[in-house]
Design an enzyme around this catalytic site. Sequence first.
Site, PDB file in Angstrom:
ATOM      1  N   TYR A 135      52.418   4.180  25.462  1.00 45.99           N
ATOM      2  CA  TYR A 135      53.212   3.074  25.995  1.00 45.99           C
ATOM      3  C   TYR A 135      52.345   1.812  26.003  1.00 45.99           C
ATOM      4  CZ  TYR A 135      56.533   0.779  29.260  1.00 45.99           C
ATOM      5  OH  TYR A 135      57.450  -0.054  29.851  1.00 45.99           O
ATOM      6  N   LYS A 163      55.528   3.105  22.146  1.00 45.50           N
ATOM      7  CA  LYS A 163      56.577   2.302  22.779  1.00 45.50           C
ATOM      8  C   LYS A 163      56.038   0.885  22.844  1.00 45.50           C
ATOM      9  CE  LYS A 163      59.247   1.704  27.045  1.00 45.50           C
ATOM     10  NZ  LYS A 163      59.452   2.182  28.436  1.00 45.50           N
TER      11      LYS A 163
END
Length: 307
Positions: A135, A163
């Site tokens: 992330y 992400k």
Amino acid sequence: MITWEGVMPAVTTKFTSEDELDLVMFEKNIKAQLDAGVNGIILGGTLGEASTLTKKEKEILIKTSLDIVEGKVPVIINIAEQSTKEAIEVAQNAEKVGAKGLMVLPPMRYKATDYETVTYFKAIANSVSLPIMIYNNPVDYKIEVTLDMMEELLECENIQAIKESTRDITNVIRFQNRFGDRLKVFTGVDTLGMESLVVGADGWVAGLVCAYPAETVAIYELVKAGRIQEALEIYKWFIPLLELDINPQLVQNIKLAEVATGIGTEHVRAPRLPLQGAERERVLGVIDNAMKNRPVLPDYKNLTSLA
């Protein structure tokens, strides 16, 4: 094995008025996601109020999700712990109870250097066999995963996706130019969802999908089918709602939207509290206007027959 593509909701955690897990409403929401055609379920993210969940509750959510999805899509758990040791323990337990993948945030209570961040991610990756999404959200977490850092991280075969939440959609292209199919790139910012898909993102880790799963998946499928104008019409309607995701009270906002669509409740876990006063009225106004003008969706699950 995870096919890193499509819409993967970062689902909210449902609570009762007594602050216990509401697994009945949780199941209703997950089934709505599956019916809409999502490609994975991500548990225990920011929207999932991860920082307030006990290890036991996280385990219950994993097991419950696995029972609901029945192998149709992967169940992925977010790792956002306070220490490397704790992160490894949570990751290993997630693998033990049956989670199919991990989404991993950088160190949460310390602004680590690039070297420390890479070492942290690698330690987690090397402790499990599960596929991993990194992330990358320097706006909220103050640590950016650069291209050079990702080069090092991809030495771990199970690190497979990112992400991308820097708010710079050209990063989608940068990562793809550098790493090709070795790294799957997801957009993680709802208000840049369609734009990122148009420039080639493989998928969308979404927030308002929690309340509007069909609309979110429809945008993804229409973009991938090249039907940009149809996707844009839905996206224009969606944007005021999507802006509720880029707000410190995103959990409360999205839970209010889930109430409106009948697949959630407003209950949050303290220190979060339900919205009050003028801000509550503003958010309800956005949701009410959207509900009154909710678009009729094409048969987005069978676009080849419509082309």
